[in-house]
Design an enzyme around this catalytic site. Structure first.
Site, short mmCIF file in Angstrom:
data_model
loop_
_atom_site.label_atom_id
_atom_site.label_comp_id
_atom_site.label_asym_id
_atom_site.label_seq_id
_atom_site.Cartn_x
_atom_site.Cartn_y
_atom_site.Cartn_z
N GLU A 75 42.04 32.44 45.00
CA GLU A 75 43.07 33.11 44.22
C GLU A 75 43.78 32.11 43.31
O GLU A 75 43.65 30.89 43.51
CB GLU A 75 44.10 33.74 45.18
CG GLU A 75 43.50 34.78 46.12
CD GLU A 75 43.11 36.08 45.41
OE1 GLU A 75 42.90 36.07 44.18
OE2 GLU A 75 43.01 37.11 46.10
N ASP A 110 42.18 38.80 38.36
CA ASP A 110 43.09 37.66 38.21
C ASP A 110 42.33 36.35 37.98
O ASP A 110 42.88 35.27 38.05
CB ASP A 110 44.02 37.54 39.43
CG ASP A 110 43.26 37.30 40.73
OD1 ASP A 110 42.01 37.15 40.69
OD2 ASP A 110 43.91 37.24 41.80
N HIS A 122 39.77 35.13 39.81
CA HIS A 122 39.28 34.41 40.99
C HIS A 122 37.76 34.47 41.09
O HIS A 122 37.13 35.43 40.66
CB HIS A 122 39.95 34.92 42.28
CG HIS A 122 39.55 36.30 42.72
ND1 HIS A 122 40.46 37.27 43.04
CD2 HIS A 122 38.34 36.88 42.91
CE1 HIS A 122 39.82 38.37 43.40
NE2 HIS A 122 38.53 38.15 43.33
N ASP A 163 31.97 34.85 51.02
CA ASP A 163 33.23 35.10 51.71
C ASP A 163 33.14 36.28 52.68
O ASP A 163 32.16 37.03 52.67
CB ASP A 163 34.37 35.33 50.70
CG ASP A 163 33.93 36.19 49.51
OD1 ASP A 163 32.91 36.88 49.63
OD2 ASP A 163 34.61 36.16 48.48
C1 F6R Z 1 33.12 38.97 46.60
C2 F6R Z 1 33.83 37.99 45.80
C3 F6R Z 1 34.89 38.38 44.83
C4 F6R Z 1 34.44 39.45 43.85
C5 F6R Z 1 35.54 39.78 42.86
C6 F6R Z 1 35.15 40.91 41.94
O1 F6R Z 1 32.17 38.36 47.44
O2 F6R Z 1 33.56 36.85 45.94
O3 F6R Z 1 35.31 37.25 44.12
O4 F6R Z 1 33.32 38.97 43.14
O5 F6R Z 1 36.68 40.14 43.56
O6 F6R Z 1 34.95 42.07 42.67
P1 F6R Z 1 34.30 43.36 42.00
O7 F6R Z 1 32.91 42.98 41.63
O8 F6R Z 1 34.32 44.39 43.07
O9 F6R Z 1 35.12 43.69 40.81
#
Ligand code: F6R
Length: 274
Positions: A143, A136, A138, A67
């Site tokens: 989301e 959450d 995701h 992403d």
């Molecule tokens: C980032 C991504 C997100 C993160 C998630 C957790 O490329 O795809 O889904 O993996 O938001 O983020 P952290 O690791 O910073 O807690």
């Protein structure tokens, strides 16, 4: 789903890095799906160490990131392209032309997702998709409520994610509200998924992902439908898992099997095995 519980976040990173490194050694032209954020940082550091100390060779590896924030260019310090350069690509012998991060400044946002997926298909599909998880539940920026069949597309960030990611931007109002993200359906097409999670803030999401029902309200739970998923989590993230002891038993049995210690698994050699 295979679940490995490690004592701490360092254990998670080392264990996950071994999985990636084994693939890179077995298939030097492999296609890796990459994530950003805090969760894979230790894993990337270990891959960099393996590159320097053990000659782990990325020269023919191709990568696709999950992403990117819409509106951020590659030189923006908060962009995921910048993150990947600084935290991995600049430190290993990967050919930058083989690395792909969705273009946050693409103007053709309605068709961009299809183009990105075509690039993945043309590369032969993703061999191993590295994933973090949001508090959450995701994966990528899918989301709660994202279709479990969703493809790469534009997605609005949930307020919980904006809050979580504000730490990188200094304040919530600086966090972009839109992202381009691979869909849940796109992620499920990877041949293997490797989910890493650490810390108490991930405990609920990890429980819902591994032991809850499959639901679009926790998009990571769709991984239950995938045939080859490895979740590596630390004690804190595993805290709410009810079947922790069973996961440990499975790992113990796996180790004994690999080491040929069958009698400890209650398997005695039959006469016709001699
Ligand atoms: C980032 C991504 C997100 C993160 C998630 C957790 O490329 O795809 O889904 O993996 O938001 O983020 P952290 O690791 O910073 O807690």
């Amino acid at each position: 789903m295979r679940v490995i519980v490690q004592p701490n976040s360092e254990g998670v990173s080392l264990c996950a890095a071994k999985v990636v490194a084994n693939l890179v050694r077995d298939k030097p032209t492999c296609v890796l799906g990459l994530a950003t954020g805090t969760s894979p940082l230790g894993l990337y550091q270990e891959l960099i160490r393996m590159h320097h100390d053990e000659g782990l060779d990325f020269s023919r590896v191709r990568t696709f990131n999950l992403d990117e924030y819409v509106g951020l260019g590659p030189n923006d310090e908060q962009s995921y392209r910048y993150f990947m350069q600084k935290n991995l690509f600049d430190h290993i012998n990967i050919d930058v032309r083989n690395t792909h991060v969705p273009d946050g400044r693409a103007l053709n946002l309605s068709t961009y997702g299809e183009q990105y997926e075509k690039l993945i298909n043309d590369a032969g599909g993703i061999d191993l998709q590295i994933l973090g998880i949001g508090s959450d539940g995701h994966i990528a920026f899918n989301e709660p409520g994202s279709s479990l069949g969703s493809r790469t597309r534009l997605k609005t960030l949930a307020s919980e994610t904006v809050r979580d990611n504000a730490r990188f931007f200094g304040s919530e109002d600086r966090v972009p509200r839109l992202s381009i993200t691979m869909g849940v359906g796109s992620i499920l097409e990877s041949r293997r998924c490797l989910l890493v999670a650490m810390g108490p803030s991930k405990a609920r999401a990890i429980r819902d992902t591994i032991e809850g029902p499959v639901t679009a309200q926790v998009t990571a739970s769709a991984l239950q439908l995938h045939r080859d998923v490895l979740c590596v989590v630390d004690e804190e993230a595993a805290r709410l898992l009810e079947r922790r002891d069973y996961y440990r038993e499975v790992e113990r049995a796996q180790t004994l099997l690999q080491e040929g210690r069958l009698s400890e698994l209650g398997v005695s050699p039959q006469p016709n095995d001699q």
